[in-house]
Design a protein around this motif. Structure first.
Motif, mmCIF file in Angstrom:
data_model
loop_
_atom_site.group_PDB
_atom_site.id
_atom_site.type_symbol
_atom_site.label_atom_id
_atom_site.label_comp_id
_atom_site.label_asym_id
_atom_site.label_seq_id
_atom_site.Cartn_x
_atom_site.Cartn_y
_atom_site.Cartn_z
ATOM 1 N N ILE A 26 44.623 38.742 41.934
ATOM 2 C CA ILE A 26 46.009 38.997 41.142
ATOM 3 C C ILE A 26 46.267 38.610 39.975
ATOM 4 C CG2 ILE A 26 46.893 39.007 43.646
ATOM 5 C CD1 ILE A 26 48.006 36.118 43.232
ATOM 6 N N VAL A 27 45.358 37.825 39.384
ATOM 7 C CA VAL A 27 45.525 37.373 37.938
ATOM 8 C C VAL A 27 44.637 38.114 37.042
ATOM 9 C CG1 VAL A 27 46.436 34.998 38.512
ATOM 10 C CG2 VAL A 27 43.890 35.629 37.982
ATOM 11 N N ALA A 28 43.971 39.155 37.575
ATOM 12 C CA ALA A 28 43.027 39.886 36.749
ATOM 13 C C ALA A 28 43.612 40.397 35.442
ATOM 14 C CB ALA A 28 42.279 40.956 37.541
ATOM 15 N N LYS A 29 44.652 40.960 35.500
ATOM 16 C CA LYS A 29 45.406 41.736 34.363
ATOM 17 C C LYS A 29 45.943 41.066 33.467
ATOM 18 C CE LYS A 29 46.355 46.141 36.958
ATOM 19 N NZ LYS A 29 47.376 47.123 37.420
ATOM 20 N N PRO A 30 46.471 39.763 33.800
ATOM 21 C CA PRO A 30 46.883 38.942 32.771
ATOM 22 C C PRO A 30 45.608 38.278 31.865
ATOM 23 C CG PRO A 30 48.166 38.341 34.625
ATOM 24 C CD PRO A 30 47.244 39.560 35.244
ATOM 25 N N LEU A 31 44.470 38.261 32.960
ATOM 26 C CA LEU A 31 43.321 37.477 32.281
ATOM 27 C C LEU A 31 42.706 38.546 31.187
ATOM 28 C CD1 LEU A 31 41.109 35.675 34.318
ATOM 29 C CD2 LEU A 31 39.959 37.345 32.984
ATOM 30 N N TRP A 32 42.558 39.771 31.502
ATOM 31 C CA TRP A 32 42.195 40.922 30.723
ATOM 32 C C TRP A 32 42.876 40.944 29.479
ATOM 33 C CZ3 TRP A 32 42.488 45.240 34.858
ATOM 34 C CH2 TRP A 32 41.519 44.938 35.710
ATOM 35 N N ASN A 33 44.177 40.785 29.479
ATOM 36 C CA ASN A 33 45.227 40.695 28.627
ATOM 37 C C ASN A 33 44.736 39.489 27.564
ATOM 38 O OD1 ASN A 33 46.449 43.108 29.157
ATOM 39 N ND2 ASN A 33 47.978 42.041 30.129
ATOM 40 N N ALA A 34 44.545 38.395 28.130
ATOM 41 C CA ALA A 34 44.304 37.199 27.238
ATOM 42 C C ALA A 34 42.999 37.465 26.493
ATOM 43 C CB ALA A 34 44.157 35.980 28.314
#
Length: 188
Positions: free
Chosen positions: A98-106
């Motif tokens: 569920i944190v994949a997208k914010p992780l990709w953005n980081a």
């Protein structure tokens, strides 16, 4: 589109097999309790898939790992215990996705602190959910192992927390170091 689906399925197979190997190779896994539970690197490949492909990739990898665990000598009492302790507990590790997208953005914005924060958050979510699966199974099925006078919930908390907390910390450290050195491993 078809190549992407094939890559997804191949990675699930490879990473779930790698997770099993990391759990059964003796010097990479520290067995703490007689009825099961170990500190190992087994969750690392599941978390990697969750961070690469989101919840779907993580859950599929964790589910397959749980099935492999059953096939390679799980501690089985009843079908319901097996479902809870292996199928559910390992599948929910993938909720870290569920944190994949914010992780990709980081990663894209080269924010190392945010990257590590999302990795820790994702690993915590997956580890806590796995813990709850084992914790519930411990209360329902392993109460007979609790020392006399000790509440079953406390026994399950200590037993399962005793290996899940170190496994969470180990996984978060390994994945943070890996992704800080090779952030493009997360992006596909």
């Amino acid at each position: 589109m078809r190549n992407r689906r094939v890559l997804f399925l191949v990675e699930i197979a490879i990473f779930s097999a790698l997770a099993l190997l990391l759990d059964i190779i003796p010097f990479l896994s520290f067995k703490l309790w007689a009825q099961g539970g170990s500190v190992s690197f087994a969750m690392v490949p599941v978390f990697i898939m969750a961070f690469r492909w989101g919840v779907k990739g993580g859950v599929a990898t964790g589910l397959l790992l749980g099935i492999y665990q059953i096939l390679t000598g799980a501690y089985i009492i009843t079908p319901l215990q097996t479902l809870l302790d292996y199928v559910v507990a390992f599948a929910v590790i993938g909720a870290a996705g569920i944190v994949a997208k914010p992780l990709w953005n980081a990663i894209r914005s080269k924010e190392t602190k945010a990257l590590v924060g999302w990795i820790i958050t994702g690993c915590f979510i997956g580890s806590v959910l796995r813990f709850f699966g084992h914790f519930a199974a411990g209360i329902i099925f392993y109460g007979e192992f609790a020392p006399e006078g000790q509440p079953v919930w406390l026994y399950s908390l200590v037993y399962n927390g005793g290996y899940m907390l170190p496994a969470f910390i180990l996984s978060a450290i390994v994945i943070s170091l890996l992704f800080m050195q090779r952030p493009k491993l997360v992006l596909h």
